[in-house]
Every structure is written in C-alpha cells, then in structure tokens.
Design an enzyme around this catalytic site. Sequence first.
Site, PDB file in Angstrom:
ATOM      1  N   LYS A 120     -14.382 -58.485 -14.036  1.00 34.46           N
ATOM      2  CA  LYS A 120     -15.117 -59.412 -14.900  1.00 34.46           C
ATOM      3  C   LYS A 120     -14.205 -60.018 -15.968  1.00 34.46           C
ATOM      4  O   LYS A 120     -14.375 -61.179 -16.354  1.00 34.46           O
ATOM      5  CB  LYS A 120     -16.318 -58.711 -15.537  1.00 34.46           C
ATOM      6  N   TYR A 140     -15.345 -52.895 -12.290  1.00 33.51           N
ATOM      7  CA  TYR A 140     -16.252 -53.931 -12.780  1.00 33.51           C
ATOM      8  C   TYR A 140     -15.658 -54.606 -14.011  1.00 33.51           C
ATOM      9  O   TYR A 140     -15.609 -55.840 -14.100  1.00 33.51           O
ATOM     10  CB  TYR A 140     -17.604 -53.303 -13.110  1.00 33.51           C
TER      11      TYR A 140
END
Length: 279
Positions: free
Chosen positions: A165, A161
């Site tokens: 991101k 993640y």
Amino acid sequence: MSAPTAAQQALAGRGAVVTGAGHGIGAALARRLAAEGARVVVNDLDADAARAVADEVGGTAAPGDCASEEGVRELLSTATAALGRVDLFMANAGLDRVAGEPTDWLEMPDHAWATMQEVNVMAHVRAARALVPTWLESGGGRFVVTASAAGLLTMLGAAPYSVTKHAAVAFAEWLSATYGHRGVTVQAICPQGVRTRIYEEAGPLKELLSYDAVLTPDDVAQAWIDSLADDHFLVLPHPEVGDYYRHRAGETDRWLAGMRRIQGHLDATAPVPVPEETS
C-alpha cells in the site's frame, strides 16, 4: 434550477471503470458514480457480484482479473466497447492476504509477497500504462487509487499489506507529479477502519482499526465525492490520518516509539510469530 455540483460537473456523462467493485468500497464507489451521472463498468473477480452491482447501477459488468497484463487488456477492451472512452479509472481492487498463507510479515513466502505486489501495485501500473498515453492525446483523465492509511503510516501485523500500500501511494504520487500538469488528475484514497471483509477478519487488529471511527463504504465514497471540489491528491475519510501522517514525518522516532508500544500491547494478546531460520 440549481447549479450542478462539483461532482456532477466532474462525473456526469463520463465513462468510469471501478475495479474490485463487487463488494465493499468498490461497490459504494460504483453506486455514487452512477448517482452522479457517470456511466460505469463494474469489475470484480466475483462474477456474480460484479453483475449484481452492474445491474443495480445500470452499468456494464466486466468480471475478471484486473491485475495481470491480459486481464487489464480485457477489462479495458470491454470498457472501451461499453463506454467509448474511459475517462476515469478507479483502481480499487486490493488484497490484504493470500489464501492458505500466513497473514503476517516474515512468515509469508516469496510467492505470496509477489501476489500481493501484483494486485496492490502492478495492477495500477498496468492500467496507467494503457490509459495515460491516450489521455495525454485526448484531453486528460482521472486515475484514483484506493490505497489505505497503511500506505501513509503502517499496519502492524501486516507487512506485505503495508509495504504494497505504501508502493500504491508512491506510484499514484509519481503519476501526479509526472502528468498532473498535462491533464491527468490523480488521487489516492487512504481510509483507516472501514466495515468491509478486511476489517471483519482483522482479529486482534480490530481494536487498533477501531481507535478512530469505523466508517462504512458509503462514508468512504462520500469522502471521495467531496474531494472533487478541489481535486486534492490525498483523500482522507478519517481526517485524523492527516495529523498522524504529519507526526510520522516530523517526529519519526517518537512515532516509531509509539508504534512499538502499540505492538507490545498486541503481543500481549497475540504474539508476533518468529520465523524459523532457513539455510
């Protein structure tokens, strides 16, 4: 009669697409866009949710995959038919885990990393690839990525993640640097804890995400609406993130020492697993 607000000037009558808009931040963005006078196409893998939000805002539902090349083509085809022109693309859909796979770092297999990359990064690349040339020829447009504070800082316990991101923010930054002087406005929304599924299923990380205020999706949408007054690139619904970001950049070793202390605290309650060696 009062003068129109910055949001009304930027959005009234515009054609907007919001991906991942069946729930959470995406649904809140779709509602605010409609409230400010935009014409909205609502995309989500959850077809029923997409239709429900579209019905609520008087928009058009476009359920489906917004990450694959074919899915992006179908979404933009539907949006163009409904809107005539896509003026604004809200690249909001994101993935924090892959079903059936470990949620943490080195345990996650390559195919799960690839899935996260497809949704959190390549979906943005493919949408921009299709939209930006048209915008350059026809007076500009706006591309908004819903990233995360994890894309500016990091998210302990969630390497895929965090990495994807970071890449989403980096791609948005590149778009702005490359096309911002030619009428393409680019923004990255980077919240911390927000009351969405990701927060509710964060387990031990909920304490970390709750260190500052836990916002609602409507709070995030309002922060973006407020940003339209000056079109600044980073939209920080949690203002503290700006201070953390400056600290991380200016005193990186101190920043990492602090993150290791937090990780040690997390290890005491939910130790990070060590992957088995492979040959």
